[in-house]
Design an enzyme around this catalytic site. Structure first.
Site, short mmCIF file in Angstrom:
data_model
loop_
_atom_site.label_atom_id
_atom_site.label_comp_id
_atom_site.label_asym_id
_atom_site.label_seq_id
_atom_site.Cartn_x
_atom_site.Cartn_y
_atom_site.Cartn_z
N GLY A 105 0.83 -1.20 0.00
CA GLY A 105 0.00 0.00 0.00
C GLY A 105 0.86 1.25 0.00
CG ASP A 148 6.23 -7.24 8.60
OD1 ASP A 148 7.31 -6.62 8.65
OD2 ASP A 148 5.59 -7.57 9.61
CG ASP A 161 -2.06 -0.32 8.81
OD1 ASP A 161 -2.71 0.72 8.63
OD2 ASP A 161 -2.42 -1.42 8.35
NE ARG A 178 -6.78 -5.08 6.06
CZ ARG A 178 -6.67 -5.38 4.79
NH1 ARG A 178 -6.17 -6.55 4.42
NH2 ARG A 178 -7.03 -4.52 3.87
CG ASP A 196 1.48 -3.05 9.86
OD1 ASP A 196 2.40 -2.39 9.36
OD2 ASP A 196 0.63 -3.63 9.16
CB THR A 200 2.94 0.24 6.27
OG1 THR A 200 1.72 0.05 7.00
CG2 THR A 200 4.10 -0.17 7.15
NE ARG A 259 -2.85 -6.55 -4.27
CZ ARG A 259 -4.11 -6.90 -4.44
NH1 ARG A 259 -4.57 -8.05 -3.99
NH2 ARG A 259 -4.95 -6.08 -5.07
#
Lengths: 322, 322, 322, 322
Positions: free
Chosen positions: B13, B105, B129, B173, B131, B127, B74
């Site tokens: 993303g 990741d 997030d 998420r 995360d 990212t 992707r």
């Protein structure tokens, strides 16, 4: 409380700039010799006597605040004839000789009824949808449009990075003005509004194909709330074109935020104008923008007007978005 | 093209600040004597040889732009062993002695595999997030958080004007960081994240009741994407409390926009650091923030780390939001 | 290059929305069968033949960008008769049958001269000052006003925290529109513009004293650039009232930034309209907003018009700012 | 008022996030059983007993507001020993067992003196300059930096459109952090800070020439307030290079505005932490960020610390800005 009071209330959905209108009503009301009562939560507050006297400092530092410091609510009770009668009695008891109602068409019908019950009312159009036929402009519209543009500019970054199509739904149940203006401003290749017929193949797919031939790889499709089906449109585009497509529904975010300049200025002018009308003893008027100027109309007349869609701008949009 | 090239790509993303990282890689790469190849659309571009040589001016005026000028996508093909092998061959053919991979990741696993296939890779966490367990900070996080705060501040105007409860879902998420930070910053009275158990009665209803007793009439409930059920939560709150309640899911808007200062600065430092590692002949490293400093770890090690949730901040949030 | 070309250039100070106008000229020009030449750095580029053919994708993603992708510059050479003649020859050599000039009054005089030399020109008002008498609106005005409002809202936070008076100078050498609108929108208690006489005691000190009596402790005084003396005014206020007073001159910040919706939309309409005029073979016209609509005037006529100051809004401002 | 009170005040220049810190002190103070007194206008309010009891709702909806709802002021009287003694007596009379002081080093010296006079005080660093040696971060810094970035991005639009050089002065009398970070984020080719020596030829002219050779035509030079001479630098650049050069001094605009996420969150943590210390009976502590965590130090110790300049980031800035 002085002998002569005017009251001010906000009704219907909140819109940025309502506070600027309240401020103008309070300040110009006091400067014209009225005492000014703030009514909380729309017509409900009038029914319940939930009012307080406002002074020059009650409205300090609110010109830049979103929402409404008087709160707003729907009032089923007021919509019935006994409700209007009761509200008129409250006004009489409070020496209220005029009420400024900031809201949309529904609120104006209440203002008309209350005027008929003996309390002169003046309507000010406050709604982000720009869906008041009698006025070229409604308070909150410019802020809402720019909020939408800001958000779609962000979505566009992602759409561009991923070669995607973005279908974005903006507010406007019966009125496509917000979708049209925002569509022009964000370079949407299709703009779907309630006022114009549209065909999935011609107005969406064919235009995407045409744009692709020129080298364009990301696309924005603008959809007015009143058109709806945003998720379905997105799915269908992805299925028919193979382009990864995402739907986004910009919701209540469009309602809030610090009002921008235009909403502050127009609201200030309208609030001032409304008090001038009450000072002259007029009621059942709605303050509007016409030909770029703040003027006023009879509410009943105003409610019967028909909106005209800006077809010329729509045509410009189509011819420069690819 | 000079004998020694490095390549840079963005994958997964998009995130605000990716362009700042690209800029730092290009400029410091060239200043260290490399030629720098920009790879379009992530690992796909590497497989297809969709690369171009970048110069100092290729990255002019991009530090403030959202998205990624190298695009992202992707790449199922790259995820298979033959894909990695093919990518390594392309690198060899282009004299690429190192690749900087900006992403999450998943992208780092690709970087590890490509390193193992003979092409030293350096990962940079990009990212929104936050995360990535190995890094306290990921590029895009600060911009995304502030975008969410700006939008929730707007929603709050409406919630306050109407005495409503707003249930707002933000991205994340597997990681509740964004919900936690944004929840603190917007005064949410409940924050639901994947890392913490929660109970509808205790963590939502009881807190609303408690707040109501102090006079509070509008409420924000923050929900991380990974918790989900936002619409159901809203419906249930309205049913049980009688408070008008609205759900808002902040979608892709959170991804875009001009990166704010922190994302520009951290991305610049990380891009510079990544090239320094390649200059030293290192590969299979991920550039991270630890203890407020930019350092690096072995990718495999980094991928095995576990995230820790900021429970202390969560507790602060609970004790000051009512 | 096709037989018939039109050219587009930006001249004078840059203004947000110029890019949207360029985009509309390019896209509608091409759709009407012209080839479109972008001229770099205003009339200079025309003299030097510094032009390039633009296609539909040359203007992708510029609608939201500040400044002008065609650059702008002053051109002393063009201002002389030989300069105009030389520019006309360049146009002739390049098969340019019409030129769209985006800028202010100075740029329009050039457009008139070039029309007289045989190259039909159309002017589009692009200047943040709103100082074109023939048009109610100039591209860049709304963005500049909102930038100023945003900055003054920030200054107000500090003024309020410290019980200070802030004297703020905004752009506008001959035209007080920006100061007036921004003054209304930020609640300035005095607004000094070139169009209105003012007296230090009556219009500043007396109003501060009056406001103080109502409990007000922080004050904004708005000054148009054309009035000047901002630092002196601040010093004198502090000396006479004892209120800590600071002067701020908002400079070039007001020129830049992503154009907001109004500037994007009006610029799009004007660009489209300009090409329509060239298609009809018209020249020496300036595209303007009148009564809220995009129309056109003869340049010479337009240059002779006199601006009227919005005295009504000025009076509203005075009556609601305390 | 309950037996045990704590007081909170803001002192020195206002900073975005001060309100978030006040909110955290009030809410966590009440939740820990204290009554909380708001002190108006810094130490002045303490001397004059200008305090009021705050409840949970006194701090509603302030987390996003710039400035300080408690106002701030300088207090020459408090700086003398008798002032401190008098303030301690007022505290004693009001049953104040602890004071939270939000401000800069000067405010902390007051907090130390008041602690020595028997009233335990806790300092929270609130200043946009990030000039507190003991803390990696001060409340207001992130908002101020992003405000500066936003403004310089706007200036850059104009600089680019006109091929100009812009010399921009940002806040920071003794500390170049703001100039450094903002310089990195806006791609300034030179950054002049009080911590680093600089030479006009080497650090400005040579770098402009170098950048010109690569095709760059617009330039930003960042100057910290403590370096000064911004107008002279601009004049000299124009004279020596022939590039049109403009100076801009970003003034008080940098102080205000809605605090962004980081300032809201750090302020919330610090306010909570300060109350925890008072609950434990501790005084003469300053709450700081170290290694990314909120911890506390002895005030006297903290005041003796020396700042270290981020030379590593400065070097990154130089190597990627051309």
């Amino acid at each position: 409380m002085s002998a002569k009071s005017i009251a001010v209330l906000t009704s219907g959905g909140d819109a940025p700039g309502m506070n600027a209108a309240i401020r103008a009503v309070v300040r110009s009301g006091i400067s014209k010799g009225f005492s000014v009562l703030g009514v909380r939560r729309g017509y409900n507050g009038l029914l319940n006597g939930d009012v307080y006297e406002m002074n020059l400092r009650s409205v300090s530092d609110i010109i830049g605040r979103g929402g409404t410091i008087l709160y707003t609510a729907r009032s089923p009770e007021f919509n019935a004839p006994e409700g209007v009668k009761k509200a008129a009695e409250v006004c009489s008891r409070l020496n209220v000789v005029g009420v400024v109602v900031i809201g949309g068409d529904g609120s104006f019908r209440g203002a008309r009824d209350l005027t008929n019950a003996g309390v002169p009312c003046i309507g000010i159009p406050g709604t982000i949808d720009n869906d008041i036929a009698s006025s070229e402009y409604t308070i909150g519209f410019d802020t809402a449009m720019n909020t939408a543009v800001d958000m779609i500019d962000r979505i566009r970054d992602t759409a561009e990075s991923h070669d995607r199509c973005s279908v974005v739904e903006v507010m406007g149940r019966h009125c496509g003005d917000l979708a049209l203006q925002v569509g022009v401003a964000t370079g949407a290749i299709s703009i779907l509004v309630p006022e114009m017929p549209w065909d999935f193949q011609t107005d969406i797919i064919d235009r995407i194909r045409l744009a692709q031939k020129t080298g364009k790889r990301h696309f924005i499709i603008m959809v007015a709330e009143g058109v709806g089906g945003t998720n379905e449109i997105a799915n269908r585009i992805q299925k028919e074109t193979g382009i990864e497509t995402r739907a986004t529904i910009l919701g209540h975010v469009q309602r809030g935020g610090s009002p921008n300049l235009r909403d502050r200025v127009v609201a200030s002018e309208m609030g001032y104008h409304a008090v001038t009308l009450l000072e002259e003893g007029q009621g059942n008027r709605v303050v509007v923008v016409r030909g770029g100027k703040v003027v006023d109309f009879d509410i009943t007349e105003a409610l019967n007007m028909k909106r005209t869609f800006n077809k010329a701008l729509y045509d410009v949009a189509l011819s420069i978005s690819i």
